[in-house]
Design a protein around this motif. Structure first.
Motif, PDB file in Angstrom:
ATOM      1  N   ALA A  81       0.833  -1.209   0.000  1.00 55.75           N
ATOM      2  CA  ALA A  81       0.000   0.000   0.000  1.00 55.75           C
ATOM      3  C   ALA A  81       0.865   1.256   0.000  1.00 55.75           C
ATOM      4  O   ALA A  81       0.600   2.198  -0.748  1.00 55.75           O
ATOM      5  N   PHE A  82       1.916   1.280   0.827  1.00 53.15           N
ATOM      6  CA  PHE A  82       2.791   2.451   0.861  1.00 53.15           C
ATOM      7  C   PHE A  82       3.558   2.608  -0.446  1.00 53.15           C
ATOM      8  O   PHE A  82       3.769   3.719  -0.924  1.00 53.15           O
ATOM      9  N   ASN A  83       3.961   1.496  -1.065  1.00 62.49           N
ATOM     10  CA  ASN A  83       4.626   1.568  -2.368  1.00 62.49           C
ATOM     11  C   ASN A  83       3.673   2.111  -3.430  1.00 62.49           C
ATOM     12  O   ASN A  83       4.073   2.913  -4.287  1.00 62.49           O
ATOM     13  N   MET A  84       2.408   1.690  -3.379  1.00 59.24           N
ATOM     14  CA  MET A  84       1.413   2.211  -4.319  1.00 59.24           C
ATOM     15  C   MET A  84       1.241   3.717  -4.133  1.00 59.24           C
ATOM     16  O   MET A  84       1.163   4.472  -5.106  1.00 59.24           O
ATOM     17  N   PHE A  85       1.191   4.157  -2.873  1.00 63.79           N
ATOM     18  CA  PHE A  85       1.066   5.581  -2.578  1.00 63.79           C
ATOM     19  C   PHE A  85       2.264   6.346  -3.132  1.00 63.79           C
ATOM     20  O   PHE A  85       2.105   7.366  -3.816  1.00 63.79           O
ATOM     21  N   ALA A  86       3.481   5.862  -2.864  1.00 61.85           N
ATOM     22  CA  ALA A  86       4.695   6.549  -3.320  1.00 61.85           C
ATOM     23  C   ALA A  86       4.729   6.648  -4.841  1.00 61.85           C
ATOM     24  O   ALA A  86       5.070   7.697  -5.404  1.00 61.85           O
ATOM     25  N   ARG A  87       4.364   5.570  -5.518  1.00 60.16           N
ATOM     26  CA  ARG A  87       4.361   5.591  -6.990  1.00 60.16           C
ATOM     27  C   ARG A  87       3.310   6.549  -7.530  1.00 60.16           C
ATOM     28  O   ARG A  87       3.538   7.234  -8.531  1.00 60.16           O
ATOM     29  N   ALA A  88       2.159   6.625  -6.872  1.00 60.90           N
ATOM     30  CA  ALA A  88       1.120   7.569  -7.296  1.00 60.90           C
ATOM     31  C   ALA A  88       1.597   9.006  -7.129  1.00 60.90           C
ATOM     32  O   ALA A  88       1.360   9.855  -7.988  1.00 60.90           O
ATOM     33  N   VAL A  89       2.288   9.303  -6.029  1.00 60.76           N
ATOM     34  CA  VAL A  89       2.837  10.638  -5.802  1.00 60.76           C
ATOM     35  C   VAL A  89       3.816  10.994  -6.916  1.00 60.76           C
ATOM     36  O   VAL A  89       3.768  12.086  -7.494  1.00 60.76           O
ATOM     37  N   LEU A  90       4.712  10.083  -7.229  1.00 63.16           N
ATOM     38  CA  LEU A  90       5.718  10.340  -8.263  1.00 63.16           C
ATOM     39  C   LEU A  90       5.079  10.474  -9.647  1.00 63.16           C
ATOM     40  O   LEU A  90       5.468  11.331 -10.438  1.00 63.16           O
ATOM     41  N   ARG A  91       4.101   9.644  -9.942  1.00 64.70           N
ATOM     42  CA  ARG A  91       3.431   9.678 -11.241  1.00 64.70           C
ATOM     43  C   ARG A  91       2.643  10.979 -11.419  1.00 64.70           C
ATOM     44  O   ARG A  91       2.713  11.636 -12.452  1.00 64.70           O
ATOM     45  N   GLU A  92       1.883  11.368 -10.390  1.00 67.34           N
ATOM     46  CA  GLU A  92       1.001  12.531 -10.479  1.00 67.34           C
ATOM     47  C   GLU A  92       1.684  13.830 -10.054  1.00 67.34           C
ATOM     48  O   GLU A  92       1.129  14.907 -10.238  1.00 67.34           O
ATOM     49  N   LYS A  93       2.864  13.688  -9.424  1.00 73.77           N
ATOM     50  CA  LYS A  93       3.612  14.844  -8.916  1.00 73.77           C
ATOM     51  C   LYS A  93       2.765  15.682  -7.949  1.00 73.77           C
ATOM     52  O   LYS A  93       2.775  16.906  -7.967  1.00 73.77           O
ATOM     53  N   ARG A  94       2.005  14.958  -7.124  1.00 76.91           N
ATOM     54  CA  ARG A  94       1.184  15.582  -6.086  1.00 76.91           C
ATOM     55  C   ARG A  94       0.717  14.494  -5.139  1.00 76.91           C
ATOM     56  O   ARG A  94       0.807  13.311  -5.452  1.00 76.91           O
ATOM     57  N   ILE A  95       0.215  14.882  -3.983  1.00 76.62           N
ATOM     58  CA  ILE A  95      -0.436  13.927  -3.092  1.00 76.62           C
ATOM     59  C   ILE A  95      -1.718  13.503  -3.805  1.00 76.62           C
ATOM     60  O   ILE A  95      -2.495  14.359  -4.230  1.00 76.62           O
ATOM     61  N   PRO A  96      -1.958  12.209  -3.992  1.00 77.24           N
ATOM     62  CA  PRO A  96      -3.068  11.775  -4.839  1.00 77.24           C
ATOM     63  C   PRO A  96      -4.450  11.829  -4.190  1.00 77.24           C
ATOM     64  O   PRO A  96      -5.346  11.079  -4.557  1.00 77.24           O
ATOM     65  N   PHE A  97      -4.631  12.708  -3.239  1.00 79.17           N
ATOM     66  CA  PHE A  97      -5.940  12.940  -2.645  1.00 79.17           C
ATOM     67  C   PHE A  97      -5.928  14.334  -2.059  1.00 79.17           C
ATOM     68  O   PHE A  97      -4.873  14.929  -1.844  1.00 79.17           O
ATOM     69  N   ASP A  98      -7.115  14.908  -1.855  1.00 79.96           N
ATOM     70  CA  ASP A  98      -7.216  16.255  -1.305  1.00 79.96           C
ATOM     71  C   ASP A  98      -6.878  16.257   0.172  1.00 79.96           C
ATOM     72  O   ASP A  98      -7.301  15.377   0.916  1.00 79.96           O
ATOM     73  N   ILE A  99      -6.122  17.241   0.573  1.00 75.64           N
ATOM     74  CA  ILE A  99      -5.817  17.465   1.981  1.00 75.64           C
ATOM     75  C   ILE A  99      -6.464  18.791   2.331  1.00 75.64           C
ATOM     76  O   ILE A  99      -6.124  19.827   1.765  1.00 75.64           O
ATOM     77  N   THR A 100      -7.431  18.728   3.222  1.00 76.51           N
ATOM     78  CA  THR A 100      -8.191  19.922   3.544  1.00 76.51           C
ATOM     79  C   THR A 100      -8.589  19.919   5.012  1.00 76.51           C
ATOM     80  O   THR A 100      -8.636  18.864   5.636  1.00 76.51           O
ATOM     81  N   THR A 101      -8.861  21.092   5.526  1.00 76.58           N
ATOM     82  CA  THR A 101      -9.373  21.184   6.891  1.00 76.58           C
ATOM     83  C   THR A 101     -10.886  21.043   6.905  1.00 76.58           C
ATOM     84  O   THR A 101     -11.480  20.916   7.951  1.00 76.58           O
ATOM     85  N   GLU A 102     -11.502  21.058   5.727  1.00 78.90           N
ATOM     86  CA  GLU A 102     -12.956  20.943   5.635  1.00 78.90           C
ATOM     87  C   GLU A 102     -13.343  19.509   5.306  1.00 78.90           C
ATOM     88  O   GLU A 102     -13.801  19.208   4.219  1.00 78.90           O
ATOM     89  N   SER A 103     -13.165  18.621   6.267  1.00 79.44           N
ATOM     90  CA  SER A 103     -13.474  17.222   6.025  1.00 79.44           C
ATOM     91  C   SER A 103     -14.958  16.912   6.201  1.00 79.44           C
ATOM     92  O   SER A 103     -15.442  15.904   5.724  1.00 79.44           O
ATOM     93  N   ASP A 104     -15.684  17.783   6.884  1.00 80.15           N
ATOM     94  CA  ASP A 104     -17.103  17.553   7.115  1.00 80.15           C
ATOM     95  C   ASP A 104     -17.902  18.319   6.058  1.00 80.15           C
ATOM     96  O   ASP A 104     -17.865  19.546   6.023  1.00 80.15           O
ATOM     97  N   PRO A 105     -18.640  17.619   5.187  1.00 79.37           N
ATOM     98  CA  PRO A 105     -19.383  18.308   4.129  1.00 79.37           C
ATOM     99  C   PRO A 105     -20.433  19.281   4.663  1.00 79.37           C
ATOM    100  O   PRO A 105     -20.850  20.177   3.945  1.00 79.37           O
ATOM    101  N   PHE A 106     -20.814  19.127   5.924  1.00 79.04           N
ATOM    102  CA  PHE A 106     -21.769  20.072   6.504  1.00 79.04           C
ATOM    103  C   PHE A 106     -21.228  21.488   6.435  1.00 79.04           C
ATOM    104  O   PHE A 106     -21.969  22.442   6.220  1.00 79.04           O
ATOM    105  N   TYR A 107     -19.913  21.655   6.584  1.00 81.27           N
ATOM    106  CA  TYR A 107     -19.302  22.976   6.614  1.00 81.27           C
ATOM    107  C   TYR A 107     -18.858  23.460   5.240  1.00 81.27           C
ATOM    108  O   TYR A 107     -18.240  24.511   5.126  1.00 81.27           O
ATOM    109  N   SER A 108     -19.182  22.730   4.180  1.00 89.76           N
ATOM    110  CA  SER A 108     -18.809  23.167   2.838  1.00 89.76           C
ATOM    111  C   SER A 108     -19.519  24.478   2.521  1.00 89.76           C
ATOM    112  O   SER A 108     -20.604  24.763   3.039  1.00 89.76           O
TER     113      SER A 108
END
Length: 89
Positions: free
Chosen positions: A32-59
């Motif tokens: 799983a960690f190898n898959m994550f690392a390869r996705a980061v290198l392939r996409e040149k970004r963290i392959p998911f959103d990192i946000t402080t707004e994790s609760d859709p109620f506050y969108s």
């Protein structure tokens, strides 16, 4: 390709849940960690959103909807609904 060991510190319960998840999808944590690392290198970004707004109620869209609903209620344009209990059948 040569390999190295990479250590990660995490909460014991998170590790257990992560290992359980990996087992359920047929991989181990190392894969799983190898898959994550390869996705980061392939996409040149963290392959998911990192946000402080994790609760859709506050969108922003939901907050705008709530502001409009409150304004409608304050203007006397509200619609009363009966409460239906989940246990009532």
């Amino acid at each position: 390709m040569s390999q190295i060991t990479f250590s990660v510190r995490m909460d014991a319960e998170v590790k257990k849940q992560f290992d359980d998840f990996c087992a359920n999808v047929g991989i181990n944590a190392s894969t799983a960690f190898n898959m994550f690392a390869r996705a980061v290198l392939r996409e040149k970004r963290i392959p998911f959103d990192i946000t402080t707004e994790s609760d859709p109620f506050y969108s922003e869209s939901n907050q705008a909807f709530l502001r409009e609903a409150i304004a409608a209620l304050n203007a006397g344009k509200g619609v009363m609904h009966d409460i239906i209990e989940a246990d009532d059948e």
